[in-house]
Design an enzyme around this catalytic site. Structure first.
Site, mmCIF file in Angstrom:
data_model
loop_
_atom_site.group_PDB
_atom_site.id
_atom_site.type_symbol
_atom_site.label_atom_id
_atom_site.label_comp_id
_atom_site.label_asym_id
_atom_site.label_seq_id
_atom_site.Cartn_x
_atom_site.Cartn_y
_atom_site.Cartn_z
ATOM 1 N N LYS A 75 0.846 -1.205 0.000
ATOM 2 C CA LYS A 75 0.000 0.000 0.000
ATOM 3 C C LYS A 75 0.880 1.254 0.000
ATOM 4 O O LYS A 75 1.913 1.282 0.685
ATOM 5 C CB LYS A 75 -0.898 -0.033 1.244
ATOM 6 C CG LYS A 75 -1.916 1.083 1.335
ATOM 7 C CD LYS A 75 -2.809 0.869 2.565
ATOM 8 C CE LYS A 75 -3.862 1.923 2.718
ATOM 9 N NZ LYS A 75 -4.773 1.648 3.858
ATOM 10 N N SER A 144 -9.533 1.622 2.793
ATOM 11 C CA SER A 144 -8.625 2.423 2.029
ATOM 12 C C SER A 144 -7.574 1.609 1.253
ATOM 13 O O SER A 144 -6.934 2.144 0.347
ATOM 14 C CB SER A 144 -7.874 3.376 2.972
ATOM 15 O OG SER A 144 -7.159 2.651 3.957
ATOM 16 N N SER A 168 -10.260 -0.798 6.783
ATOM 17 C CA SER A 168 -9.539 -0.669 5.506
ATOM 18 C C SER A 168 -8.805 -1.898 4.996
ATOM 19 O O SER A 168 -8.264 -1.871 3.891
ATOM 20 C CB SER A 168 -8.535 0.483 5.603
ATOM 21 O OG SER A 168 -9.216 1.697 5.712
#
Lengths: 436, 53
Positions: A75, A144, A168
């Site tokens: 990420k 996210s 997330s």
């Protein structure tokens, strides 16, 4: 089977046996990315040139490290040395970190290669990434950790790292039909991972099956264990109440079907009443997260407010105004909730609830509700999502399993037992375009 | 209270843009203030001896 379709463990085994080289695997993943990335938008940066150099090096050294030559997605809030890390924000669009996040260092030491950086919502909050959901590209993949979930689901990588402050990891993994693990708070190092709310932030990852998740926990904790699913019939605490109130009919139908399936397989399914304090979960989380986010961003926000997205601007502004005593009260209430849930969970092998309130919502303007994940982010308890099947709208549904703190091995073995019963397919999918 | 402070800090126009956030956070702040902390299960409250004030 093409190399990109292999699970993490299958790829490692094939490399070990000499049936596959890290280079062939990487080329297959890059080819896959070239083919479907224009529809999925999972990546901010692909580490292409450096990647091939590193893979060649790994192939030549014949390293015996456990992740030798395995490409991994990370990420874009994890620092990666000499590799652009944007936090999903225009403020950091050209930021090149000097160091790796601690988790990235561990991955590299174990022989993994950073394939690239996956899309995230802005600063891992709400303003969405461009990523689409592979099961229907007009729907959100969740957030996210949007890019990580979509990349693993489509076979652009067998493993990708994410983070969770509200929902997330679990939510995008569930929306994309894969396995997502959010370990106990602070079990995995957050060093070098851009904070959103430090007392709620968790580092975790996504794979396409539970065995791979088990293997990764072993690698990260330095104690790889042989894989076996839960070897007795689990005693499962079934959560309804709060969850039934917030779930859509499609999700609830899928949840009840999963409960019936597990019961039919012999699990002891017991309805559990949530403690009184549970009703304060959302408010306590909102107060703590908004204040800590405001505190993290306070200085940068003063200087660069117009460069922040609309949602995060409002979120930070509201957090700046919360009285200190309210923040501390929320932390005190949180402690009561944690104690109550730990007392409750002790009577069962695990608790279960749906992973999400709904199947992946249509459109890319928001990433869905984290309401079913927030309780486990607030309490710091380990949770995992396992896909149970498709809803009537042909989008995946996940079952969320929760255990007591630091019981990750139990969590994974119970999840493995459930996964066997659901018989969901775990191979990469091709992006689905809606019928016109 | 949050809204009033926000207006003083950032002006009315800005507050209109972020009003939804202010309302949600203000709601949670209010709800937190309504919770009675019980010495039976809240560690900091436990430290205070009970008695008549």
């Amino acid at each position: 089977m093409k190399p990109y379709q292999l699970s993490l463990k299958e790829a490692i085994e094939a490399i070990k046996k000499g049936e596959l080289t890290p280079l062939t695997l990487t080329e297959s993943l890059l080819e896959r990315i070239d083919k479907i990335e224009p529809k999925i938008h999972a990546w901010v940066t692909i580490n292409r040139d450096q990647l091939l150099k590193e893979v060649n090096h790994e192939s030549k050294t014949g390293s015996t490290e456990l992740l030798n030559g395995i490409p991994v997605g990370v990420k874009d809030i994890y620092s990666t040395k000499n590799l652009r890390t944007t936090m999903g924000s225009p403020i950091y669009r050209d930021f090149i970190p000097n160091d790796d996040a601690e988790i990235v260092s561990i991955l590299k030491k174990k022989g993994a290669i950073i394939l690239g950086k996956t899309e995230t919502t802005e600063f891992a909050l709400h303003d969405p990434a461009p990523t689409t959901n592979p099961w229907n590209i007009t729907h959100t993949p969740g957030g996210s950790s949007s890019g990580s979930a979509a990349a693993v689901s489509t076979g652009m990588c067998p493993l990708a790292f994410g983070s969770q402050t509200g929902g997330s990891i679990i939510r995008p993994a569930s929306y994309c039909g894969i396995v997502g693990l959010k370990p106990t708070y602070d079990l995995l190092s957050r060093k070098g991972v851009y904070p959103l709310s430090w007392s709620l932030d968790h580092v975790g990852f996504m794979t396409r099956n539970v065995e791979d998740a088990n293997f990764m926990v072993g690698i990260l904790l330095g104690e790889v264990k042989s894989w076996k699913v839960w070897n007795k019939l689990p005693r499962i605490g079934v959560l309804r109440g709060y969850f039934k109130e917030k779930a859509t009919p499609l999700i609830w139908e899928g949840y009840e079907k999963a409960i019936t399936k597990l019961w039919g397989e012999g699990a002891d399914m017991i309805d559990v009443e949530l403690p009184e304090s549970f009703k304060h979960v959302q408010d306590a989380h909102r107060v703590i997260m908004s204040v800590e986010t405001a505190s993290v961003h306070e200085d940068l926000f003063k200087e660069k407010r117009p460069e922040y997205g609309e949602y995060i601007q409002g979120y930070i502004s509201s957090g700046l105004l919360v009285p200190a005593t309210t923040y501390l009260r929320a932390q005190r209430v949180r402690e009561i909730i944690i104690n109550d849930i730990i007392n409750l969970i002790g009577d069962y092998d695990c608790l279960i609830c749906p992973s999400t309130t709904d199947t992946a919502p249509k459109g890319l303007s928001w990433t869905g509700s984290p309401a079913f994940n927030i309780p486990w982010s607030l309490t710091g308890l380990p949770s995992i999502t396992v896909p149970t099947g498709l809803a009537r709208d042909k989008l995946p549904i996940g079952l969320q399993i929760i255990v007591g703190p630091f019981k990750e091995w139990d969590l994974l073995r119970i999840a493995g037992w459930c996964e066997e019963k659901f018989e969901f397919q775990h191979r990469p999918i091709d992006p689905v375009e809606p019928v016109k | 209270m949050l809204k009033k402070t926000a207006e003083e800090l950032w002006g009315e126009e800005e507050v209109i843009k972020i009003s939804k956030h202010l309302e949600t956070t203000a709601g949670s702040v209010w709800n937190m203030s309504q919770i009675v902390l019980d010495p039976k299960n809240e560690p900091a409250t436990k430290l205070i001896h009970e008695g008549k004030i």
